[in-house]
Structure formats: C-alpha cells, structure tokens
Design a protein around this motif. Structure first.
Motif, PDB file in Angstrom:
ATOM      1  N   ASN A 192      -6.439   4.993   2.406  1.00  0.00           N
ATOM      2  CA  ASN A 192      -6.929   5.753   3.377  1.00  0.00           C
ATOM      3  C   ASN A 192      -6.188   7.066   4.058  1.00  0.00           C
ATOM      4  O   ASN A 192      -5.610   8.169   4.619  1.00  0.00           O
ATOM      5  N   CYS A 193      -4.439   6.325   3.909  1.00  0.00           N
ATOM      6  CA  CYS A 193      -3.426   6.922   4.781  1.00  0.00           C
ATOM      7  C   CYS A 193      -1.764   7.227   4.089  1.00  0.00           C
ATOM      8  O   CYS A 193      -1.233   8.238   4.193  1.00  0.00           O
TER       9      CYS A 193
ATOM     10  N   GLY B 115      -3.610  -3.953   3.437  1.00  0.00           N
ATOM     11  CA  GLY B 115      -2.905  -2.711   3.225  1.00  0.00           C
ATOM     12  C   GLY B 115      -3.695  -2.148   1.873  1.00  0.00           C
ATOM     13  O   GLY B 115      -3.787  -0.851   1.209  1.00  0.00           O
ATOM     14  N   GLU B 116      -4.197  -2.771   1.896  1.00  0.00           N
ATOM     15  CA  GLU B 116      -5.248  -2.048   0.726  1.00  0.00           C
ATOM     16  C   GLU B 116      -6.212  -0.251   1.056  1.00  0.00           C
ATOM     17  O   GLU B 116      -6.717   0.621   0.451  1.00  0.00           O
TER      18      GLU B 116
ATOM     19  N   TRP C 210       3.986   5.328   1.547  1.00  0.00           N
ATOM     20  CA  TRP C 210       2.718   3.294   1.346  1.00  0.00           C
ATOM     21  C   TRP C 210       3.706   2.109   2.966  1.00  0.00           C
ATOM     22  O   TRP C 210       3.064   1.385   2.894  1.00  0.00           O
ATOM     23  N   VAL C 211       4.625   2.945   3.506  1.00  0.00           N
ATOM     24  CA  VAL C 211       4.696   1.622   4.551  1.00  0.00           C
ATOM     25  C   VAL C 211       5.126   2.717   6.011  1.00  0.00           C
ATOM     26  O   VAL C 211       5.983   2.346   7.063  1.00  0.00           O
ATOM     27  N   GLY C 212       4.373   3.876   5.986  1.00  0.00           N
ATOM     28  CA  GLY C 212       4.138   4.260   7.294  1.00  0.00           C
ATOM     29  C   GLY C 212       5.835   5.231   7.616  1.00  0.00           C
ATOM     30  O   GLY C 212       5.670   5.541   8.977  1.00  0.00           O
ATOM     31  N   ALA C 213       6.482   5.519   6.649  1.00  0.00           N
ATOM     32  CA  ALA C 213       7.451   6.123   6.574  1.00  0.00           C
ATOM     33  C   ALA C 213       6.983   7.871   7.044  1.00  0.00           C
ATOM     34  O   ALA C 213       8.581   8.610   8.150  1.00  0.00           O
TER      35      ALA C 213
ATOM     36  N   MET D 234      -5.582  -3.391   9.360  1.00  0.00           N
ATOM     37  CA  MET D 234      -4.320  -2.095   9.090  1.00  0.00           C
ATOM     38  C   MET D 234      -3.494  -2.018   9.959  1.00  0.00           C
ATOM     39  O   MET D 234      -2.590  -1.708   9.669  1.00  0.00           O
ATOM     40  N   ILE D 235      -3.134  -2.490  11.195  1.00  0.00           N
ATOM     41  CA  ILE D 235      -2.326  -2.877  12.428  1.00  0.00           C
ATOM     42  C   ILE D 235      -1.401  -3.797  11.307  1.00  0.00           C
ATOM     43  O   ILE D 235      -0.157  -3.893  11.571  1.00  0.00           O
ATOM     44  N   ALA D 236      -2.227  -5.075  11.128  1.00  0.00           N
ATOM     45  CA  ALA D 236      -2.104  -6.523  10.701  1.00  0.00           C
ATOM     46  C   ALA D 236      -0.561  -5.819   9.675  1.00  0.00           C
ATOM     47  O   ALA D 236       0.452  -6.276   9.362  1.00  0.00           O
ATOM     48  N   TYR D 237      -1.047  -4.412   7.971  1.00  0.00           N
ATOM     49  CA  TYR D 237      -0.245  -4.819   7.760  1.00  0.00           C
ATOM     50  C   TYR D 237       0.303  -3.243   7.979  1.00  0.00           C
ATOM     51  O   TYR D 237       1.887  -3.633   7.750  1.00  0.00           O
TER      52      TYR D 237
END
Length: 269
Positions: free
Chosen positions: A158-159, A152-153, A165-168, A216-219
């Motif tokens: 980076n993303c 998550g950090e 923040w939730v990949g939307a 990051m995949i886990a988050y």
C-alpha cells in the motif's frame, strides 16, 4: 368553553396537536444534542474546558486561513469533520500553522505557542464541530504489540509506491512529495493513515484494520533502525541513486585511467 369544545371537535384538531407535539420533541432533542456535542469531544480530549479554550486559540491563530467557524476559505479548507487526529498530526509535525502556503506544507519545528496542551485543546474544538477520527491511544500505536512481518507485507502493498520500501519518501506530481517517515512518531504514522494528509489517501478501518495499522507501525519503526549491510545506504532512495552513483564513479574511473595511460605514453623517449 363553547369555542374550545368546537375547536377540539374540528377534523384538523388532531393534526394540529400532532404537529405541535412533534415540534416540541424536536426542539428538546436538538437542545440535548447541542449541549452534548462539546462534552463528547471534550471527553475524547480529556477535559470539558478544552473545547472553549480550543475555540479561543483557534480564533486567535487559525481563523485567518480556515475561517472564524472553521468553515474554510479560499486559502485553506474547512475543518468540519476532519477530527482531532488531523489537528494533532498537522500541529505536532509543525505543518500547521503554515508559514508559506504552497503545493505541500513541509514538516518543521512547531510554533512557539504549540505544545501538548494547546494542540489537545484545538483538537477538542475541531472534534466538536463534526466528529471525525480521534487521536489513537497508546496501545493502538505500540509497536511492541504489532507484527513487523505482516506490517512489511501491508506496507509494500500500500505504501512503497510513494514512500519507498523503507519509508525514505519520494517525489510526486505538481510539486508534492511523500515525506520521509524516519522522523514520524508512531502516533503521527497512525494519524496520517486515518486522516490522509496532503496527497496521501485515507486508510480507514475498513481498508486497513487498527491491528494492521499497528503492524505497519512495527515494520516502519523496525526498518528505520536496521543497518545497511552493503555499506553506505545512499539515503535508501533506491536503484536510481545507486545507478547514478555507479555511473559517476565508473565514468570518473575511466577518465582517470585514460589520462594515466596517455600520460605514460608521453613519457616514453
């Protein structure tokens, strides 16, 4: 014999022999390298025959845009050096083959001829052209082995500027956009990081290590399963959508209140 002896004693004879020997070594080395390239790529893909089959599929389905030898054209870029991971990402997400070239290829169901076997074969062929990132193994993308807290950090650092923040996802410039990550598999997320598709930058192992990619995949996989404690998530796009909804609801409530008050005053004798 006299001519041969005289030639051997000539001052330039040693240089001629040296040049001939170097040329022979170079030709032998080049022959071994050319013979080994398809084998190395096929080993990464799983089968030696994948390179030959992949080339046939590439010429049939991909060469019209990328060129017969994947050298690129005015329509599509070269694929030399992009690696098997880029092919697997683009084909498994349905972005390639592209139906209508535009600012960005959208995710869609893969073409009817695209499956695990054909994708692996074309990936092996492209890998043989110049190397590049390979398809990650199961352990590299196993979210259970990652640390979602650290991921998550890293994701927020980076993303989130593009993906939220939730990949939307979110809009970018010139008709491009950062896609929603909810449909992406762990393998596709990893491949996107190492290949940098479309407007996305490349996060190689020097920038973000393989272990950090797994974090990051886990988050990403964890946060997509979280419930919204406040109720309706509004697509989790962020404060812009929340403010818009609050504005519309607020203005509508004020208008209805004004109509109700005015109507009550008119009803008085």
């Amino acid at each position: 014999m006299t001519r041969i002896t005289a030639w051997r004693r000539h001052p330039l004879a040693r240089y001629a022999v040296l040049i001939l020997a170097l040329s022979l070594v170079g030709m032998v080395y080049a022959a071994f390298v050319q013979a080994g390239k398809p084998a190395d790529a096929a080993l990464a893909a799983g089968k030696v025959d994948d390179v030959a089959e992949g080339k046939s599929l590439f010429v049939l389905h991909c060469s019209s845009c990328h060129g017969t030898n994947a050298q690129g054209t005015t329509t599509a870029p070269t694929l030399v050096g992009v690696g098997a991971a880029a092919v697997d990402f683009q084909m498994s997400t349905g972005r390639m083959p592209a139906a209508n070239p535009g600012a960005q290829a959208p995710r869609k169901p893969p073409a009817r001829w695209v499956n695990e076997t054909t994708t692996r074969q074309i990936a092996a062929y492209v890998q043989s052209l110049g190397g590049g990132p390979q398809v990650p193994g199961a352990e590299q993308v196993d979210a259970k082995l990652g640390d979602a807290g650290k991921g998550g950090e890293l994701f927020r650092a980076n993303c989130i500027q593009c993906h939220n923040w939730v990949g939307a996802g979110g809009a970018l410039t010139q008709g491009k956009y950062a896609p929603n990550l909810n449909e992406a598999s762990p393998t596709q997320i990893y491949e996107a990081m190492v290949t940098g598709p479309q407007a996305m930058p490349v996060f190689n192992d020097t920038t973000i290590t393989p272990e950090e990619k797994r974090d990051m995949i886990a988050y990403i996989t964890q946060v997509r399963a979280q419930k919204d404690p406040g109720g309706f998530g509004l697509g989790r796009i962020g404060p812009v959508t929340e403010g818009l909804v609050a504005w519309i609801v607020g203005i509508t409530a004020l208008v209805l209140a004004a109509i109700w008050i005015t109507a009550k005053k008119r009803q008085k004798p």
